[in-house]
Enzyme design. Structure first.
Site, PDB file in Angstrom:
ATOM      1  CB  SER A  90      -2.039   5.279   2.045  1.00 44.92           C
ATOM      2  OG  SER A  90      -1.438   6.134   2.991  1.00 44.92           O
TER       3      SER A  90
ATOM      4  CE1 TYR B 196       1.845   4.659   9.182  1.00 49.77           C
ATOM      5  CE2 TYR B 196       0.919   5.957   7.407  1.00 49.77           C
ATOM      6  CZ  TYR B 196       1.890   5.095   7.882  1.00 49.77           C
ATOM      7  OH  TYR B 196       2.887   4.663   7.053  1.00 49.77           O
TER       8      TYR B 196
ATOM      9  CB  THR C 177       0.990   1.084   9.399  1.00 47.92           C
ATOM     10  OG1 THR C 177       0.358   0.800   8.140  1.00 47.92           O
ATOM     11  CG2 THR C 177       2.496   1.143   9.203  1.00 47.92           C
TER      12      THR C 177
ATOM     13  CE  LYS D 112       2.020  -1.999   4.669  1.00 48.00           C
ATOM     14  NZ  LYS D 112       2.981  -0.951   5.032  1.00 48.00           N
TER      15      LYS D 112
ATOM     16  CG  HIS E 162       6.873   1.318   6.107  1.00 51.67           C
ATOM     17  ND1 HIS E 162       5.883   1.495   7.033  1.00 51.67           N
ATOM     18  CD2 HIS E 162       6.758   2.361   5.248  1.00 51.67           C
ATOM     19  CE1 HIS E 162       5.205   2.602   6.754  1.00 51.67           C
ATOM     20  NE2 HIS E 162       5.708   3.134   5.668  1.00 51.67           N
TER      21      HIS E 162
HETATM   22  C1  LIG Z   1       6.142   5.677  -1.732  1.00 52.85           C
HETATM   23  C2  LIG Z   1       5.691   4.779  -0.633  1.00 52.85           C
HETATM   24  C3  LIG Z   1       4.687   5.201   0.232  1.00 52.85           C
HETATM   25  C4  LIG Z   1       4.248   4.370   1.244  1.00 52.85           C
HETATM   26  N1  LIG Z   1       3.210   4.764   2.030  1.00 52.85           N
HETATM   27  C5  LIG Z   1       2.736   3.935   2.986  1.00 52.85           C
HETATM   28  C6  LIG Z   1       1.628   4.316   3.771  1.00 52.85           C
HETATM   29  O1  LIG Z   1       1.043   5.386   3.604  1.00 52.85           O
HETATM   30  N2  LIG Z   1       1.221   3.453   4.727  1.00 52.85           N
HETATM   31  C7  LIG Z   1       1.843   2.254   4.946  1.00 52.85           C
HETATM   32  O2  LIG Z   1       1.456   1.502   5.843  1.00 52.85           O
HETATM   33  N3  LIG Z   1       2.882   1.870   4.187  1.00 52.85           N
HETATM   34  C8  LIG Z   1       3.333   2.677   3.221  1.00 52.85           C
HETATM   35  N4  LIG Z   1       4.373   2.267   2.430  1.00 52.85           N
HETATM   36  C9  LIG Z   1       4.896   0.901   2.568  1.00 52.85           C
HETATM   37  C10 LIG Z   1       4.146  -0.063   1.635  1.00 52.85           C
HETATM   38  O3  LIG Z   1       2.840  -0.284   2.095  1.00 52.85           O
HETATM   39  C11 LIG Z   1       4.821  -1.422   1.525  1.00 52.85           C
HETATM   40  O4  LIG Z   1       5.124  -1.895   2.813  1.00 52.85           O
HETATM   41  C12 LIG Z   1       6.079  -1.399   0.651  1.00 52.85           C
HETATM   42  O5  LIG Z   1       5.979  -0.461  -0.369  1.00 52.85           O
HETATM   43  C13 LIG Z   1       6.296  -2.766   0.054  1.00 52.85           C
HETATM   44  O6  LIG Z   1       7.473  -2.806  -0.633  1.00 52.85           O
HETATM   45  P1  LIG Z   1       7.617  -2.676  -2.244  1.00 52.85           P
HETATM   46  O7  LIG Z   1       7.457  -1.237  -2.549  1.00 52.85           O
HETATM   47  O8  LIG Z   1       8.983  -3.204  -2.444  1.00 52.85           O
HETATM   48  O9  LIG Z   1       6.558  -3.536  -2.867  1.00 52.85           O
HETATM   49  C14 LIG Z   1       4.844   3.097   1.428  1.00 52.85           C
HETATM   50  C15 LIG Z   1       5.849   2.684   0.564  1.00 52.85           C
HETATM   51  C16 LIG Z   1       6.273   3.497  -0.464  1.00 52.85           C
HETATM   52  C17 LIG Z   1       7.347   3.012  -1.401  1.00 52.85           C
HETATM   53  C1  LIG Z   2       2.547  13.087   5.599  1.00 50.93           C
HETATM   54  C2  LIG Z   2       2.898  12.215   4.517  1.00 50.93           C
HETATM   55  C3  LIG Z   2       3.633  11.043   5.038  1.00 50.93           C
HETATM   56  C4  LIG Z   2       3.504   9.923   4.089  1.00 50.93           C
HETATM   57  C5  LIG Z   2       4.191   8.741   4.615  1.00 50.93           C
HETATM   58  C6  LIG Z   2       3.698   7.507   4.036  1.00 50.93           C
HETATM   59  C7  LIG Z   2       4.588   6.359   4.301  1.00 50.93           C
HETATM   60  O1  LIG Z   2       4.224   5.489   5.054  1.00 50.93           O
HETATM   61  C8  LIG Z   2       5.867   6.274   3.668  1.00 50.93           C
HETATM   62  O2  LIG Z   2       6.549   5.249   3.864  1.00 50.93           O
HETATM   63  O3  LIG Z   2       6.287   7.191   2.963  1.00 50.93           O
END
Ligand SMILES: Cc1cc2nc3c(=O)[nH]c(=O)nc-3n(C[C@H](O)[C@H](O)[C@H](O)COP(=O)(O)O)c2cc1C
Ligand SMILES: CCCCCCC(=O)C(=O)O
Length: 369
Positions: free
Chosen positions: A110, A134, A160, A236, A260
């Protein structure tokens, strides 16, 4: 906890992680947006689908390897980007990336990681690594990230596209989420790295995103990114055929069907519901991936039959990290791999390309793929 203990499925890891993580981190990791109906749909979409196994085929030799965006990997399962992994374990993203490499999985880092691009590259030099991007209002900040990922040997940029603003995650608002003060967003210096360590309003996440991310991003920015890097680009967060066609027309190399992790709009199509139509719309012009709700090898099988070249899991790896760092993340990937291998054998397949669209269907005659 030792990673070879009694935790034998992803749900066991989730239950264990829930019992040990601090509330601020657990709520951030587990939350969906709104009333979390979408979170349930992401799982249900897999449950509604049924596998149509073929029998009496010689399945004594099996091979799970695939080629994804030109890289050969041991299995069609990768790690989705999740922010701030050092809240789960002190080794955070470095441990997760090492685990992925050891198990033959792709690792996606990320933008908002608590280990930097360079730290992860040094910790896991042999892992196939993708960088999730991002777009910041300041395009210099954005381009700097891309160039650092290129230099560090990452193999793709995962842009994303479903987060011009962030979803409303009620627990983070109630907790007034902040990143613990000993951690920072490691890809940045100054206020870009520490603006999540305190909050004046609700969750610091929504403040950070509203202040720094660009809400005016359009397809023109995808063209800009394509011109700016030679790395393959994966978009994505696509859920419709309409957007998938535009993306393929623009010549991106990959589309990640994703909502997401149900953290943006509550109640979109689940990725597994959206996947077959997106894959048909793209018609092989680029590779199609899926994330969201993957918890068992059978889910992976269904997504591959629905048109995905590979799938990615997010939260399961956070649960693995929380339980036992690198060993826990490895064990989660090993479990998914073993379950996929068993599903292949039981469905009459010896390799990933044997999985065909006709091998899934809906139990109810009212639902069509
Ligand atoms: C705690 C958390 C943080 C995430 N952070 C990001 C991120 O920084 N960038 C991003 O594109 N997606 C982020 N996502 C989305 C994940 O990449 C992904 O789409 C999602 O977790 C998939 O679903 P799952 O948790 O059911 O496997 C995040 C998801 C979670 C749960
Ligand atoms: C500044 C921290 C933001 C983190 C967000 C990451 C993300 O995509 C998420 O779903 O949470």
């Amino acid at each position: 906890m030792s990673a070879d203990s009694k935790l034998v499925c992803v749900q066991d890891f989730e239950d264990y992680a829930r019992s040990i993580l601090p509330k601020n981190a657990l709520d951030y990791y587990q939350s969906g947006s709104g009333e979390e109906y979408g979170l349930k749909l992401n799982r249900d979409a897999f449950r509604w689908l049924r596998i149509r196994p073929r029998i009496l085929r010689d399945v004594s030799q099996r091979d799970l390897s695939v080629t994804v965006l030109g890289s050969k990997v041991g299995m069609p399962i990768g790690v989705a980007p999740t922010a701030m992994q050092r809240m789960a374990h002190a080794d955070g993203e470095c441990a997760n990336a090492r685990a992925a490499g050891a198990e033959g999985a792709i690792f996606t880092l990320s933008t908002l990681s608590t280990s930097s691009i360079e730290e992860v590259a040094a910790a896991a030099p042999d892992t196939v690594k993708w960088f999730q991007l991002y777009i910041y209002k300041d395009r210099k900040v954005t381009m700097d990230l891309v160039q650092r990922a290129e230099k560090a040997g990452f193999k793709a940029i995962v842009l994303t596209v479903d987060a011009p603003v962030f979803g409303i995650r009620l627990a983070d608002l109630r907790n007034k989420f902040v990143l613990p003060s000993h951690l920072r967003l490691a890809n940045f210096d100054g206020h870009l790295s520490t603006n999540v360590n305190d909050t004046t309003s609700g969750s610091s996440i929504n403040d950070y995103v509203a202040n720094l991310f660009d809400q005016s991003v359009t397809w023109e920015d995808v063209k800009w990114l394509k011109r700016s890097t030679n790395l393959p680009i994966v978009l994505k967060g696509i859920l419709t055929e309409e957007d998938a066609k535009i993306a393929a027309d623009l010549g991106v190399q990959g589309i990640q069907v994703s909502n997401h992790g149900a953290r943006q709009i509550d109640g979109t199509l689940a990725p597994m519901e959206a996947l077959p139509a997106v894959a048909r719309a793209v018609g092989g012009r680029c590779e199609v991936f899926l994330d969201g709700g993957v918890r068992q090898g059978g889910d992976v099988f269904k997504a591959l039959a629905g048109g995905a070249r590979a799938v990615f899991a997010g939260r399961p790896l956070l649960w693995g990290l929380a339980a036992a760092g690198e060993a826990g993340a490895r064990q989660v990937l090993r479990i998914l791999r073993r379950e996929l291998d068993h599903t292949l054998a039981l469905a009459g397949c010896t390799k990933i390309s044997d999985i065909r669209p006709c091998m899934i269907g809906y139990g109810s005659p009212l639902q069509k793929l």
